[in-house]
Motif scaffolding. Structure first.
Motif, mmCIF file in Angstrom:
data_model
loop_
_atom_site.group_PDB
_atom_site.id
_atom_site.type_symbol
_atom_site.label_atom_id
_atom_site.label_comp_id
_atom_site.label_asym_id
_atom_site.label_seq_id
_atom_site.Cartn_x
_atom_site.Cartn_y
_atom_site.Cartn_z
ATOM 1 N N LEU A 1 -8.343 46.632 -38.902
ATOM 2 C CA LEU A 1 -8.694 47.657 -37.756
ATOM 3 C C LEU A 1 -8.304 49.037 -38.035
ATOM 4 O O LEU A 1 -9.153 50.088 -38.216
ATOM 5 N N ARG A 2 -7.213 49.337 -38.824
ATOM 6 C CA ARG A 2 -6.666 50.595 -39.064
ATOM 7 C C ARG A 2 -7.605 51.061 -40.297
ATOM 8 O O ARG A 2 -8.021 52.446 -40.508
ATOM 9 N N ALA A 3 -7.725 50.294 -41.445
ATOM 10 C CA ALA A 3 -8.469 50.682 -42.581
ATOM 11 C C ALA A 3 -10.033 51.185 -41.980
ATOM 12 O O ALA A 3 -10.431 51.955 -42.452
ATOM 13 N N VAL A 4 -10.570 50.236 -41.406
ATOM 14 C CA VAL A 4 -12.055 50.488 -40.940
ATOM 15 C C VAL A 4 -11.981 51.663 -40.021
ATOM 16 O O VAL A 4 -12.844 52.551 -40.319
ATOM 17 N N ARG A 5 -11.089 52.026 -39.018
ATOM 18 C CA ARG A 5 -11.167 53.087 -38.503
ATOM 19 C C ARG A 5 -10.859 54.487 -39.341
ATOM 20 O O ARG A 5 -11.666 55.636 -39.358
ATOM 21 N N GLU A 6 -10.209 54.261 -40.534
ATOM 22 C CA GLU A 6 -10.135 55.471 -41.628
ATOM 23 C C GLU A 6 -11.322 55.794 -42.195
ATOM 24 O O GLU A 6 -11.856 56.876 -42.451
ATOM 25 N N ARG B 1 -14.145 43.201 -31.032
ATOM 26 C CA ARG B 1 -15.492 44.015 -30.840
ATOM 27 C C ARG B 1 -15.431 45.410 -30.128
ATOM 28 O O ARG B 1 -15.784 46.319 -30.612
ATOM 29 N N THR B 2 -14.666 45.373 -29.122
ATOM 30 C CA THR B 2 -14.622 46.691 -28.362
ATOM 31 C C THR B 2 -13.776 47.649 -29.138
ATOM 32 O O THR B 2 -13.552 48.973 -28.647
ATOM 33 N N ALA B 3 -12.751 47.101 -29.844
ATOM 34 C CA ALA B 3 -11.667 48.159 -30.674
ATOM 35 C C ALA B 3 -12.552 49.239 -31.706
ATOM 36 O O ALA B 3 -11.994 49.750 -32.095
ATOM 37 N N GLN C 1 -7.665 39.964 -40.577
ATOM 38 C CA GLN C 1 -7.300 40.583 -39.455
ATOM 39 C C GLN C 1 -8.611 40.907 -38.551
ATOM 40 O O GLN C 1 -8.252 41.917 -37.547
ATOM 41 N N GLY C 2 -9.261 40.105 -38.448
ATOM 42 C CA GLY C 2 -10.453 40.033 -37.498
ATOM 43 C C GLY C 2 -11.650 41.072 -37.496
ATOM 44 O O GLY C 2 -12.374 41.192 -36.759
ATOM 45 N N VAL C 3 -11.488 42.159 -38.581
ATOM 46 C CA VAL C 3 -12.442 42.976 -38.680
ATOM 47 C C VAL C 3 -12.629 43.466 -39.873
ATOM 48 O O VAL C 3 -11.717 43.436 -40.645
ATOM 49 N N LEU C 4 -13.966 43.543 -40.427
ATOM 50 C CA LEU C 4 -14.160 44.342 -42.012
ATOM 51 C C LEU C 4 -15.443 44.863 -41.904
ATOM 52 O O LEU C 4 -16.146 44.689 -41.165
#
Lengths: 256, 256
Positions: A31-36, A55-57, A82-85
């Protein structure tokens, strides 16, 4: 959008150097990397994949591809998925005509460990720098491991690669960075007392096992170590240099 | 000596916290870590196991148990088995009557990651300190991961554990370390300009996700960060504090 077989094999290919080289894409997990990534370069993102809980994060304006936890784990091959990529293009290098803005340049010579690479990216950003230079033989900045360990910090940096130390030093000199310092565990000028260490300089951290290569005319700098425990980790050495520059900046500016 | 089934299960049990607690033993893997163990506390070693290639690299006076690469890998459960391990007693904590010799004390409050723990042990030794204090909830210093990541540095340190921050601060005060500094990413005194930061003080690094706990009367200290990248890794923060103390020592002693 659906997770077709084609996308599945595209994502899996990004876990190999060959696959990344061929497609010029990278896989950014967590999540943190995707946000960056979204904060720094949303235009590079092709698509996101996530589990229902995340999904909502997601900051993504377009709909991500939602898959089950099991499907997600099969995609990434990590033990703790981590649930997101996000799959994104690898950011292009800045053009050679674009002048660096940093007061000094920080560089890596054949640094081999993605964990060290990632830590150095994060520390560089925290220290307020914007560029990271590296020679051929350094770990791939766009590997999934490098991205995970940097928490995506490399998407906010300008990375410039060079075939070797020599060509790197030449480019630095062309840009007006004339003092080249090679970090060295055994001899050199004390990093805490060298007055011009950060004055339009290029500071190079070396390979974990063999150190920095040779470069005629370069100066050497060392971190004094009162304990006799042999050599710090490359990321710790980088941290000491980077925050010595922060300290000098604060002291010079009179901030308490 | 032979690798009996009994020894095999003894070694495997040391990969669990429960197993280590029961036997008070630990499993030290890798050539560098085993060498540190022998240099620091040879009297604690029960036996060594190694693959044929590493037989001659061992500093051990007694004959190690030699096993095939396959048998070794089965013992350790690591992907890249390092070919040598030693089973040793966990070093006892120093008695509470033994005064610390360090100019200041360094401590961890519920630090959770064995990689950070190991890096901090190595950096502490490089900075010339001898003690590391920690509260309950910190990662087990004698886990195989902690030992591998510290390269065995913990065998050369005096580790002291405390139930919580309060009891730790009390013991520090009793020893004459009266300034308690909690590191904090958001507010506190600048670590580069606080004059008495290392003057008979106790400096505490906190948990990776929740930071240091509360302690009435303690001071807070922060690392100034010009970049707006959120918070450094705990090991990087520790490195900055430890080498700021080295820097001040060198500057005060007039060494160039």
């Amino acid at each position: 959008m659906e997770l077709t077989r084609k996308l599945q094999s595209e994502i899996r290919a990004l876990h190999t150097r060959h696959g990344r080289k061929k497609s010029r894409l990278c896989c950014c997990e967590g999540l943190r990397a995707v946000r960056e990534l979204f904060a720094a370069a949303p235009e590079l993102v092709h698509y996101c994949v996530c589990t229902p809980e995340l999904r909502t994060a997601l900051p993504y304006p377009r709909e991500p591809i939602t898959v089950s936890n099991r499907e997600f784990a099969a995609l990434t091959g990590t033990v703790n998925a981590q649930g997101v990529l996000a799959v994104s293009e690898q950011p292009p290098e800045p053009p050679a005509t674009l002048l660096p803005e940093d007061p000094f340049l920080f560089a890596l010579d054949r640094l081999g460990d993605p964990g060290n690479f990632g830590t150095i990216c994060r520390t560089l950003l925290a220290a307020g720098l914007h560029e990271l230079w590296f020679t051929g033989g350094t770990v791939d900045p766009w590997s999934d491991k490098s991205i995970r360990s940097a928490l995506g910090a490399q998407f906010r940096l300008r990375l410039r690669s060079f075939p070797d130390l020599n060509s790197m030093a030449q480019q630095a000199t062309t840009f007006g960075y004339r003092n080249i310092f090679l970090t060295d565990p055994h001899h050199g000028e004390n990093c805490f007392t060298t007055p011009d260490l950060f004055d339009h300089s290029l500071i190079v951290i070396g390979c974990e096992s063999t150190g920095v290569g040779e470069l005629p005319g370069a100066r050497h700098t060392l971190i004094p170590m009162p304990g006799n425990f042999e050599s710090l980790n490359a990321a710790q050495a980088a941290t000491i240099f980077l925050f010595e520059s922060v300290r000098r900046h604060f002291v010079a500016s009179g901030v308490k």
